[in-house]
Scaffold this active site. Structure first.
Site, PDB file in Angstrom:
ATOM      1  CG  PHE A   1      -1.832   1.249   1.161  1.00 14.37           C
ATOM      2  CD1 PHE A   1      -2.984   1.232   0.391  1.00 14.37           C
ATOM      3  CD2 PHE A   1      -1.508   2.406   1.852  1.00 14.37           C
ATOM      4  CE1 PHE A   1      -3.805   2.350   0.306  1.00 14.37           C
ATOM      5  CE2 PHE A   1      -2.326   3.533   1.772  1.00 14.37           C
ATOM      6  CZ  PHE A   1      -3.478   3.496   1.005  1.00 14.37           C
TER       7      PHE A   1
ATOM      8  CG  ASP B   1       5.849   4.025   1.626  1.00 16.04           C
ATOM      9  OD1 ASP B   1       5.806   4.756   2.630  1.00 16.04           O
ATOM     10  OD2 ASP B   1       4.888   3.872   0.861  1.00 16.04           O
TER      11      ASP B   1
ATOM     12  CE  LYS C   1      -0.301   7.127   6.441  1.00 21.81           C
ATOM     13  NZ  LYS C   1      -1.584   7.759   6.102  1.00 21.81           N
TER      14      LYS C   1
END
Length: 401
Positions: A141, A226, A255
């Site tokens: 993801f 990531d 984030k």
């Protein structure tokens, strides 16, 4: 109808159904707790998918934002501003890198990394134009843009959004042999999550990240990590790659970098990699804006103390000990994760992940499901041990254990 029901009905009527939220409407928040519109307090065990690593309404971050709001919030990169150089310098130092390319959202950071890897491949490695390939892992993801879903194996994310972007090879996560076999002279990068979040907090086999690092060096391929969910303290280290002593060529951050206050993301790498960009080839109106830099600088200062990484490591050990005791007793099939991050596979006979999440909501605990009967736990790193234990007790009650 209650205030909650009215708010949910209005949202259902006037917003696109791209999410399926739990039936709670948050009004205020502080630390690891949120209060809904009815005045009920709930323990947040999701932390905005790690965007709220430092908790809700963190005073250091709110004060940094408020001070910057009084000065200047946006100039665009058409001009310099007085927070930008410091932000780039401090973030590069935190990562042990040289250069930063700031964006806003995690998906933008991933898109930027794809462009970076391809341009590096053409200008530095010498790959023929239009032939660059990037290797990714199954069950990944990395976001939901058209390019990113093109290399997703999640049919819910992909269906009806084609045609898809070419240039990607998908191999099984954790399989170094498959990755080696997929590499060609036109491979420019390997893009993986050091721990797969959306897949259910999947930790790769021991030695996998080190093997990826060795393989990418051997083949002159960029290793792009990531760390948008796994980074910035979540796993008990600043970066999840550190658990194997690995430093990738490129970090993707987001984030928690914005402290739950503003969206901030970044691609961080060496001058040899990010130096391939020339003015006009990439940009963002809001990327690296003064408000984002002010908040992110405070996040970096907090991480430099090491306090939050230590809390995540110590409370994470406790979390996994407690969850581990549920395995094999009829309610929990498997627990995975690292630090204050766990994927819990519930026995399907007890309910879907959604159903378990709804039952926990009734007990004032907020979690989120993924993939069938799996729930994810990712409380803010500022959570107290007593609060964490209370949340775990509610989980045990829901599971009947």
């Amino acid at each position: 109808m209650s205030t909650t029901d009215n708010a949910i009905a209005s949202a259902e009527a006037h917003s696109a159904h791209n999410y399926h939220p739990l039936p709670v409407v948050v009004a205020t928040a502080d630390g690891a707790w949120v209060t809904d519109v009815e005045g009920r307090r709930h323990l947040d065990m999701l932390a905005g998918y790690s965007a709220l690593n430092f908790g809700h309404n963190n005073r250091r971050l709110i004060d940094a934002a408020r001070a910057q709001l009084e000065r200047v919030t946006l100039t665009s990169r058409a001009f310099h501003h007085d927070r930008f150089a410091d932000f780039c310098t401090r973030l590069a130092e935190l990562c042990g890198m040289e250069m930063v390319l700031p964006m806003n959202t995690g998906a933008e950071a991933v898109e930027t990394a794809v462009k970076t890897a391809r341009k590096w491949g053409y200008r530095v490695k010498g790959v023929p134009d239009g032939m660059a390939k990037i290797i990714v892992a199954s069950d990944n993801f990395h976001g939901r843009t058209t390019t990113v879903i093109s290399f997703s194996t999640d049919q819910e994310a992909r269906a009806d959004f084609g045609p898809y972007t070419p240039g990607f090879e998908i191999v099984p996560y954790g399989d170094l042999t498959a990755m080696r076999d997929a590499m060609t002279e036109n491979t420019v990068a390997v893009l993986i999550e050091p721990i797969q979040g959306e897949a259910g907090v999947v930790v790769p086999p021991p030695g996998y990240l080190a093997g990826v690092r060795e393989l990418t060096r051997e083949r002159n391929v960029l290793f792009v990590a990531d760390e948008i969910q796994s980074g910035l303290g979540r796993t008990g280290k600043t970066f999840a790659c550190e658990h194997e002593g690995v430093v990738p060529d490129v970090y993707l951050l987001g984030k928690a970098l914005g402290g739950g206050v503003v969206p901030v993301s970044a691609v961080v790498s060496s001058a040899a990699v990010l130096g391939v960009f020339r003015p006009g080839e990439h940009g963002s109106t809001f990327g690296g804006n003064p408000l984002a830099c002010a908040v992110a600088l405070e996040v970096i200062a907090m991480l430099n103390s090491g306090e939050y990484q230590q809390r995540a490591a110590e409370l994470g050990d406790h979390l996994h000990r407690e969850l581990g005791m549920l395995v094999g007793r009829g309610a929990v099939r498997e627990v995975r994760g690292r630090g204050l991050w766990a994927g819990v596979d519930i026995e399907p006979a007890l309910g879907t992940g959604r159903e378990i999440s709804e039952r926990l909501l009734e007990r004032r605990v907020l979690v989120k499901d993924t993939h069938g009967s799996t729930i994810r736990l990712a409380p803010p790193l500022v959570i107290g041990k007593e609060d964490l234990d209370w949340g775990l007790e509610q989980l045990r009650e829901v599971l009947g254990d």
